[in-house]
Design an enzyme around this catalytic site. Structure first.
Site, PDB file in Angstrom:
ATOM      1  N   ARG B  51       7.094  25.220  45.696  1.00 50.34           N
ATOM      2  CA  ARG B  51       7.546  23.942  45.657  1.00 50.34           C
ATOM      3  C   ARG B  51       8.494  23.258  46.615  1.00 50.34           C
ATOM      4  O   ARG B  51       7.940  22.097  46.516  1.00 50.34           O
ATOM      5  CB  ARG B  51       8.060  24.431  43.903  1.00 50.34           C
ATOM      6  N   ASP B  52       9.667  24.163  46.569  1.00 53.17           N
ATOM      7  CA  ASP B  52      10.617  22.862  47.505  1.00 53.17           C
ATOM      8  C   ASP B  52       9.789  22.604  48.805  1.00 53.17           C
ATOM      9  O   ASP B  52      10.047  21.196  49.413  1.00 53.17           O
ATOM     10  CB  ASP B  52      11.705  23.848  47.270  1.00 53.17           C
ATOM     11  N   HIS B 243      20.919  28.841  49.078  1.00 53.49           N
ATOM     12  CA  HIS B 243      19.910  28.490  49.836  1.00 53.49           C
ATOM     13  C   HIS B 243      20.249  27.230  50.902  1.00 53.49           C
ATOM     14  O   HIS B 243      20.743  26.138  50.198  1.00 53.49           O
ATOM     15  CB  HIS B 243      19.340  27.173  48.112  1.00 53.49           C
ATOM     16  N   CYS B 276      15.060  18.193  51.644  1.00 50.94           N
ATOM     17  CA  CYS B 276      15.607  17.263  50.888  1.00 50.94           C
ATOM     18  C   CYS B 276      14.937  15.751  51.225  1.00 50.94           C
ATOM     19  O   CYS B 276      15.245  14.894  52.189  1.00 50.94           O
ATOM     20  CB  CYS B 276      16.298  17.501  50.408  1.00 50.94           C
ATOM     21  N   ASN B 285      13.970  23.948  55.491  1.00 54.75           N
ATOM     22  CA  ASN B 285      14.370  25.339  54.684  1.00 54.75           C
ATOM     23  C   ASN B 285      14.510  26.157  55.618  1.00 54.75           C
ATOM     24  O   ASN B 285      13.712  26.093  56.735  1.00 54.75           O
ATOM     25  CB  ASN B 285      13.859  25.440  53.891  1.00 54.75           C
TER      26      ASN B 285
END
Lengths: 311, 336
Positions: B51-52, B243, B276, B285
């Site tokens: 997802r991210d 996170h 992001c 990430n």
């Protein structure tokens, strides 16, 4: 440097107020470049690093040009750099011959390189650990007489590309011998970057039983991305000297697949974020990193440098 | 011969290691006792790559690739895999195939598959598509909230309250996220007390866990420790996760700090996919592979097979035609 304060401490562990960064880019970093780096580029890099406030900058290596052609211009580099007052410019000297050449070229500090692994010692410098220590004793003796400081390195402290696991007690023994023969500081090198915080803690516990923690440094490789975590643990255990390489240049050519000294920019970012003083000007350091990457026509390995470029 | 090459040791899961080298069992137990006395025995890994990670890809990733990635990740033992996002297709076209993905993946009995649901509309679609866990995304920064989801923090909480209440009635667990926990691309540093306030609100609304996001990766162990100190005064550590983004290379050090403070849930992304899109310059990430390498090296259990994660990472990188961001994966491929 002995003062410890609760600076952004985690789980109640005090961190040093100040950390000395030992910049190994010009030597450990450039040594691994395949193409010969022009002497004036090396000199300019060292000068920029001096301007960035680094207190120790490993300038070059007095090993035989036959083994390390990259460092063949050792004398020229030593004579060409603009030495900033208060900054140390140690050079590698694997034996007495190298030491003598280094002193002649104006070196005021030298470094010797031992290993905690027998196989690595044989493959890297063609002799056993004991034999290498005997060689180094000649150097430290001569250095004492000449009033030259000696820094000791121990490689493979958290793993060896040939032997696999390395016993912390073996590392402690080698570190102790280097310290007893006169090295003012021993840098513990995770040569292939396999170490993790648990292993680092265990290692430092063993070594600090034989060598005072104030005389220890860590030289972490980021091959498996573990360097900053390992450095953090080391700081929590009282270490206040950290080796790193601008733009993350270099690694060990003898360790298969190994690359990636930890980037000085990333270490400094972490230390400053923790409120720890280093005396380093991060923007100027990044300028030095940008310069050497342009000269080598390659991207930086520093995440801080990559992030800042985008903004 | 008795020696397990360190590189091999660190790459194998604990279970596989004991299977292949039975004599190591007692040795590792000793190590674990020495090394994990200050750390959790077990860390729950929350995989956000599908997802991210994929959300930030410019090119549309084929649905079958997403499904295969999730299926490969399910085989690794990862306990939580964030599958997709039920946000408006207008805003995140990459997640337009959310229903197809959720319905086609092979759900392992050992894993959970939360999906993002920003509002009631998304929540209803998610449940209709078979979601059994959802996630809501708040922010500790007003400006970031406005720019990211076009409303204030307060207004977003009202939206989430609706989702959480309805989810509770249907016995669907809700996970909360708080972005900009260690810094905002617009506001700069964020007060830890503000972070604590937002986390508390999500927790009290009914989120079983709140993940603290260092959205632009600017945090360092100092700011992480400070923020956690304030947050843990309001919410128990067992309901928190971190996170971390690796934009400035700080992620593993920050995660280590969090573990030292009692956090035992960590978000990460296979191959270090994603970041992001709203935070200028932000990428990265932290890689699941690199986190696992550290945890396993410390004797901390995760139940995850690192070699299988590396395989999943290899697969998605080939599919996306890009290099992995994981240093462990890079080192392994260079030495093979």
């Amino acid at each position: 440097m002995g003062q410890k304060v609760q600076v952004g401490a985690s789980a109640g562990k005090a961190l040093p107020q100040r950390v000395k960064i030992v910049e190994v880019g010009p030597r450990d970093g450039l040594q691994n470049e395949k193409t010969l780096v022009p002497t004036e580029v090396k000199i300019h890099l060292i000068d920029m690093l001096s301007e960035a406030g680094l207190p120790v900058i490993e300038a070059t290596s007095f090993v035989s040009p036959e083994w390390v052609p990259q460092m063949a211009d050792q004398v020229e580099v030593m004579k060409g750099i603009n030495r900033r007052p208060g900054v140390s410019y140690p050079v590698l000297t694997p034996n007495l011959k190298g030491f003598q050449a280094a002193v002649k070229a104006g070196a005021a500090e030298v470094a010797i390189f031992g290993a905690a692994s027998e196989l690595f010692s044989k493959k890297n410098i063609n002799c056993s650990v004991d034999e290498s220590l005997q060689r180094f004793e000649e150097v430290t003796k001569a250095a004492k007489e000449a009033g030259v400081r000696v820094r000791g390195y121990v490689s493979c402290v958290l793993g060896c590309p040939y032997e696999g696991q390395v016993s912390p007690d073996k590392v402690a023994q080698v570190a102790k011998r280097l310290y007893s023969m006169g090295c003012y500081e021993i840098s513990l090198g995770d040569t292939i970057g396999v170490g993790t915080p648990g292993g680092m803690a265990e290692l430092l516990e063993a070594v600090s039983r034989e060598v005072p923690v104030d005389a220890l440094a860590v030289h972490c490789h980021d091959t498996y991305g573990q360097a900053l975590a390992n450095i953090l643990i080391a700081l929590q255990m009282g270490i206040s000297v950290v080796d790193s390489s601008v733009a993350g240049l270099g690694g060990c050519p003898y360790a298969q697949g190994a690359s990636g000294n930890v980037a000085t920019e990333d270490v400094v970012y972490m230390l400053h974020g923790l409120g720890i003083q280093t005396g380093v000007d991060l923007p100027k350091l990044m300028d030095a990193g940008a310069f050497i990457c342009r000269s080598l026509n390659r991207k930086t390995s520093s995440k801080v440098a990559q992030a800042t470029c985008k903004l | 011969m008795g020696n397990v090459p360190t590189s091999v040791k660190h790459c194998l899961s604990y279970e596989q290691l004991i299977q292949d080298y039975p004599w190591l069992g007692s040795r590792l137990q000793e190590e674990k006792c020495t090394l994990t006395r200050e750390y959790p025995e077990y860390v729950k890994m929350i995989e956000v790559g599908p997802r991210d990670g994929l959300q930030n890809e410019k090119e549309m990733v084929p649905t079958r690739v997403k499904i295969q990635l999730i299926n490969m990740l399910s085989e690794t033992g990862l306990p939580v895999i964030e599958a997709t996002s039920f946000v408006s297709l207008k805003w995140v076209p990459q997640m337009a195939d959310h229903t197809e993905v959720l319905q086609a993946i092979h759900r392992s009995s050992h894993a959970r598959y939360p999906v993002l649901t920003p509002n009631m509309h998304g929540f209803q679609d998610a449940v209709a598509a078979g979601a059994t866990e959802v996630a809501v995304f708040g922010s500790a920064s007003e400006t970031f909230s406005q720019k990211n989801i076009y409303c204030s923090i307060d207004a977003s909480m009202l939206r989430f309250e609706e989702v959480i209440c309805t989810a509770k009635q249907q016995q669907i667990p809700v996970r909360g996220y708080v972005s900009c926990a260690l810094g905002c691309p617009y506001e700069g540093p964020i007060e830890p007390t503000k972070v604590a306030e937002v986390v508390k609100r999500l927790y009290e609304l009914g989120c079983y866990e709140v993940s603290l996001g260092d959205t632009i990766g600017v945090g360092t162990p100092g700011s992480m420790a400070k923020m956690l100190h304030y947050v843990m005064e309001e919410v128990p550590s067992s309901a928190l996760a971190v996170h971390c983004h690796d934009t400035y290379g700080q992620a593993l050090a920050n995660i280590l700090t969090a573990l030292q403070m009692g956090i035992c849930a960590v978000d990460s992304s296979v191959a270090g996919l994603g970041g992001c899109p709203y935070a200028q310059g932000s990428s990265g990430n932290v890689s699941t592979e690199d986190v696992l390498y550290m945890l396993h090296g410390m004797g901390i259990k995760t139940g995850v097979d690192l070699s299988k994660v590396i395989e999943a990472g290899d697969f998605i990188c080939k599919a996306l035609n890009r290099k992995t961001n994981s240093k462990v994966a890079q080192a392994r491929s260079k030495s093979s």
